[in-house]
Motif scaffolding. Structure first.
Motif, PDB file in Angstrom:
ATOM      1  N   HIS A  39       0.822  -1.173  -0.092  1.00  0.00           N
ATOM      2  CA  HIS A  39      -0.147   0.030  -0.084  1.00  0.00           C
ATOM      3  C   HIS A  39       0.895   1.063  -0.173  1.00  0.00           C
ATOM      4  CE1 HIS A  39      -3.319   2.220   1.909  1.00  0.00           C
ATOM      5  NE2 HIS A  39      -3.011   2.584   0.833  1.00  0.00           N
ATOM      6  N   ARG A  61      -1.571  -1.307  -4.897  1.00  0.00           N
ATOM      7  CA  ARG A  61      -2.850  -0.248  -4.780  1.00  0.00           C
ATOM      8  C   ARG A  61      -2.291   1.096  -3.656  1.00  0.00           C
ATOM      9  NH1 ARG A  61      -5.673   0.111   0.878  1.00  0.00           N
ATOM     10  NH2 ARG A  61      -4.796  -1.315   1.647  1.00  0.00           N
ATOM     11  N   PHE A 105       0.882   4.138   5.909  1.00  0.00           N
ATOM     12  CA  PHE A 105       1.469   2.973   4.657  1.00  0.00           C
ATOM     13  C   PHE A 105       2.615   2.480   4.979  1.00  0.00           C
ATOM     14  CE2 PHE A 105      -1.715   7.245   4.294  1.00  0.00           C
ATOM     15  CZ  PHE A 105      -2.458   6.099   3.266  1.00  0.00           C
TER      16      PHE A 105
END
Length: 263
Positions: A39, A61, A105
């Motif tokens: 991510h 992502r 993240f």
């Protein structure tokens, strides 16, 4: 009044990349080992070119964060067109105050927007990037960098003309450390060949920096520039661009990729 290169690019409406283009962004994905489970936060994601590339080429992502609502609209359309809308989302926000939780993240990337003079808060941006990165996660920046010493006055003048503030590699590393990150990898992406990658498929003589734009593009944007900044400022554009070009060709100004880990 000095009209910066960043001012011109934004007003032109022309799609441009950063020096190094997609080659540099692909290098980031390879160095950090992006996968389908990664991510990534792309800070100051612009029109979404690199966020979409990360999703398309690595399956990752991606969350893109951009201050300009018009750019966010363009980025969302791009994601739909490129078939990656299921992997990419774009949000409006300020890089100085990221609208995310701490440690959210795995990877946080900022390509050529930490030092923007319009933001004028590089340490704050880096602090925020590190804050939202998970412990042990990765922070990546690609920034304009002074490779040789210049006087304070020359550095300030160049920053105005560029629209971004370069720092030395040591200064960038010190700011990352202050933010709570440990620099691990430094790669030099300087040189005219990398600069030419900001417009893939468009060829121009680097000795004529305004050749970055076609005649039609210049005719379209010059009236808008004159209306906003005045004829005197616009007449200074060519000598201003030439001055910045000399900083690059003489080896003073370059671009460096830095990969760091959150401690």
């Amino acid at each position: 009044m000095i009209v910066s290169g960043e001012d011109v690019l934004e007003m032109s409406g022309v799609e441009t990349l950063h020096p190094g283009g997609f080659d540099l962004s692909k290098r980031i994905g390879e160095l950090v080992h992006f996968t389908a489970s990664t991510h990534v936060l792309d800070v100051s994601s612009g029109k979404g070119a690199f966020a979409c590339m990360y999703a398309r080429d690595f399956g990752s992502r991606i969350t893109g964060l951009e201050f300009n609502p018009h750019f966010v609209d363009i980025a969302r359309t791009r994601a739909q067109t490129e078939g990656v809308a299921d992997k990419v989302e774009f949000k409006i926000g300020d890089s100085r105050n990221l609208p995310f939780q701490d440690n959210e993240f795995e990877v946080v990337v900022n390509e050529c927007a930490v030092g923007l003079t319009a933001i004028n808060a590089p340490q704050r941006v880096l602090d925020e990037m590190v804050r939202v990165t998970r412990p042990g996660g990765t922070i990546v920046i690609h920034e304009s960098t002074w490779l040789k010493k210049l006087s304070t006055e020359e550095r300030q003048d160049a920053s105005l003309r560029l629209g971004t503030t370069p720092y030395t590699v040591d200064e960038w590393k010190q700011m990352l450390v202050k933010a709570g990150a440990v620099p691990k990898i430094v790669e030099d992406w300087s040189g005219i060949d990398n600069a030419m990658k900001i417009r893939p498929g468009h060829k121009w003589d680097p000795k004529n920096p305004m050749g970055l734009f076609t005649i039609q593009e210049k005719l379209g944007m010059l009236p808008r520039l004159i209306l906003k900044y005045g004829i005197g400022s616009v007449l200074e554009l060519y000598p201003s661009f030439k001055k910045v070009y000399r900083y690059s060709t003489d080896g003073y100004l370059g671009y460096v990729l830095i990969v760091a880990s959150k401690g």
